[in-house]
Design a protein around this motif. Structure first.
Motif, PDB file in Angstrom:
ATOM      1  N   THR A 246      15.583   3.288   2.719  1.00 49.05           N
ATOM      2  CA  THR A 246      15.367   2.002   3.388  1.00 49.05           C
ATOM      3  C   THR A 246      14.031   1.963   4.119  1.00 49.05           C
ATOM      4  N   SER A 247      13.726   3.024   4.854  1.00 51.06           N
ATOM      5  CA  SER A 247      12.470   3.037   5.609  1.00 51.06           C
ATOM      6  C   SER A 247      11.259   2.995   4.681  1.00 51.06           C
ATOM      7  N   LYS A 248      11.415   3.553   3.493  1.00 47.72           N
ATOM      8  CA  LYS A 248      10.293   3.612   2.549  1.00 47.72           C
ATOM      9  C   LYS A 248      10.150   2.338   1.733  1.00 47.72           C
ATOM     10  N   TRP A 249      11.300   1.719   1.352  1.00 45.93           N
ATOM     11  CA  TRP A 249      11.249   0.653   0.362  1.00 45.93           C
ATOM     12  C   TRP A 249      11.665  -0.733   0.845  1.00 45.93           C
ATOM     13  N   SER A 250      12.435  -0.842   1.938  1.00 44.38           N
ATOM     14  CA  SER A 250      13.005  -2.145   2.268  1.00 44.38           C
ATOM     15  C   SER A 250      11.944  -3.209   2.535  1.00 44.38           C
ATOM     16  N   GLU A 251      10.801  -2.797   3.078  1.00 44.71           N
ATOM     17  CA  GLU A 251       9.736  -3.758   3.350  1.00 44.71           C
ATOM     18  C   GLU A 251       8.683  -3.800   2.244  1.00 44.71           C
ATOM     19  N   ALA A 252       8.911  -3.009   1.175  1.00 44.54           N
ATOM     20  CA  ALA A 252       7.922  -2.955   0.086  1.00 44.54           C
ATOM     21  C   ALA A 252       7.981  -4.190  -0.804  1.00 44.54           C
ATOM     22  N   PHE A 253       9.147  -4.846  -0.839  1.00 49.03           N
ATOM     23  CA  PHE A 253       9.341  -5.978  -1.738  1.00 49.03           C
ATOM     24  C   PHE A 253       8.781  -7.248  -1.099  1.00 49.03           C
ATOM     25  N   SER A 254       7.854  -7.869  -1.771  1.00 42.84           N
ATOM     26  CA  SER A 254       7.132  -9.027  -1.236  1.00 42.84           C
ATOM     27  C   SER A 254       8.063 -10.232  -1.092  1.00 42.84           C
ATOM     28  N   PRO A 255       7.666 -11.234  -0.268  1.00 43.91           N
ATOM     29  CA  PRO A 255       8.486 -12.452  -0.145  1.00 43.91           C
ATOM     30  C   PRO A 255       8.728 -13.132  -1.489  1.00 43.91           C
ATOM     31  N   GLY A 256       7.706 -13.121  -2.361  1.00 43.59           N
ATOM     32  CA  GLY A 256       7.875 -13.724  -3.687  1.00 43.59           C
ATOM     33  C   GLY A 256       8.942 -13.012  -4.501  1.00 43.59           C
ATOM     34  N   TYR A 257       8.958 -11.681  -4.405  1.00 44.29           N
ATOM     35  CA  TYR A 257       9.969 -10.897  -5.114  1.00 44.29           C
ATOM     36  C   TYR A 257      11.358 -11.222  -4.556  1.00 44.29           C
ATOM     37  N   ARG A 258      11.486 -11.269  -3.232  1.00 43.22           N
ATOM     38  CA  ARG A 258      12.789 -11.521  -2.613  1.00 43.22           C
ATOM     39  C   ARG A 258      13.314 -12.910  -2.945  1.00 43.22           C
ATOM     40  N   ASP A 259      12.406 -13.879  -3.119  1.00 40.13           N
ATOM     41  CA  ASP A 259      12.835 -15.225  -3.485  1.00 40.13           C
ATOM     42  C   ASP A 259      13.394 -15.254  -4.907  1.00 40.13           C
ATOM     43  N   ARG A 260      12.852 -14.412  -5.775  1.00 33.68           N
ATOM     44  CA  ARG A 260      13.243 -14.430  -7.189  1.00 33.68           C
ATOM     45  C   ARG A 260      14.432 -13.514  -7.480  1.00 33.68           C
TER      46      ARG A 260
END
Length: 288
Positions: free
Chosen positions: A163-177
């Motif tokens: 989580t600490s490594k990857w949870s913020e790695a995904f961009s807003p555009g990725y999270r929307d899709r």
């Protein structure tokens, strides 16, 4: 107020009166007294234990569904409001006609959604199932990511590191899709890549979505470092006899590592009638 049976002047009587005074005016004119009593008492109980909750009312003429949604203030933002609206519209097979947020100092934010439907031609979902989806989408991305990782079999001891490594790695555009389940699925593909220059140059995963036609399927192309040039990718697909319909690209930036680029392609075989995807999946991935 009389039917609710709260002692006049009591704390609950005052709170219930406040609920009624702030109730959407159009709803008061259109709903029955029984509906108002049931929903207003539900809102009153919600104040004792703030959480995500929806209250629905169908238009007697079957033209729309009214949905009062309550979300704890710390969970509410514009993206949550939009995601909930999409869930509600899809659940009833209608359209989001209007939404009215009410923000105050109270611990709960109320959003009143109006879902327009075609009389007699819309879905009739289980409200409990709809509420479960609304609860899930109102959770933070990190919470949803951790839950998806656990369900995918990631060891509990590794959840925090992941989580600490990857949870913020995904961009807003990725999270929307994509949802968090898809994020974890993508994450497993990154293992094939290894560190830059040490693993495979690319990783490939073919899949299908329910809305794809019998002639279509999709694949994701993963590459560490620079994005994959389309001038390299499209000729390979053309040589396979496949037509590229769409492409979406996202750059993921894990803490302390080289970015990973994820490309999604929608493909179509213009020559065939029906693709047996289970037969095509592995040969396609290997050939690419």
């Amino acid at each position: 107020l009389e039917r609710a049976g709260k002692a006049p002047g009591s704390h609950n009587h005052k709170r219930l009166k406040n609920v009624l005074e702030n109730y959407p005016r159009d709803e008061l004119f259109q709903m029955s007294e029984d509906e108002l009593l049931e929903i207003s008492l539900g809102v009153l109980h919600l104040m004792d234990r703030p959480r995500v909750k929806i209250f629905t009312r169908k238009d007697p003429f079957d033209r729309f569904v009214s949905v009062l949604t309550y979300v704890p203030r710390e969970r509410y933002d514009a993206s949550v409001r939009e995601r909930i609206g999409r869930i509600l519209a899809a659940a009833w097979g209608g359209r989001l006609s209007a939404w009215y947020p009410q923000l105050s100092d109270a611990p709960l934010v109320r959003i009143h959604y109006i879902i327009g439907v075609e009389p007699g031609e819309h879905l009739d979902p289980d409200v409990a199932d709809v509420e479960s989806m609304v609860v899930d989408t109102s959770r933070s991305w990190t919470d949803r990511f951790e839950t998806a990782a656990r369900r995918a079999g990631v060891a509990e001891a590794q959840i925090g590191v992941l989580t600490s490594k990857w949870s913020e790695a995904f961009s807003p555009g990725y999270r929307d899709r994509y949802d968090a389940i898809e994020a974890v699925t993508d994450l497993f593909e990154f293992d094939v890549l290894g560190e830059e220059g040490q693993g495979a140059p690319v990783a490939v995963r073919a899949f299908r979505l329910p809305e794809d036609t019998p002639l279509q399927f999709r694949f994701k192309l993963y590459r560490r470092g620079d994005p994959a040039p389309l001038s390299d990718v499209l000729p390979i697909l053309a040589d396979m006899g496949l037509k590229t319909i769409e492409e979406y690209g996202h750059s993921l930036k894990p803490v302390g590592e080289t970015p990973v680029h994820v490309h999604e392609f929608l493909l179509e075989d213009p020559r065939g009638q029906t693709i047996s995807f289970s037969d095509v999946k592995a040969p396609f991935e290997n050939a690419f």
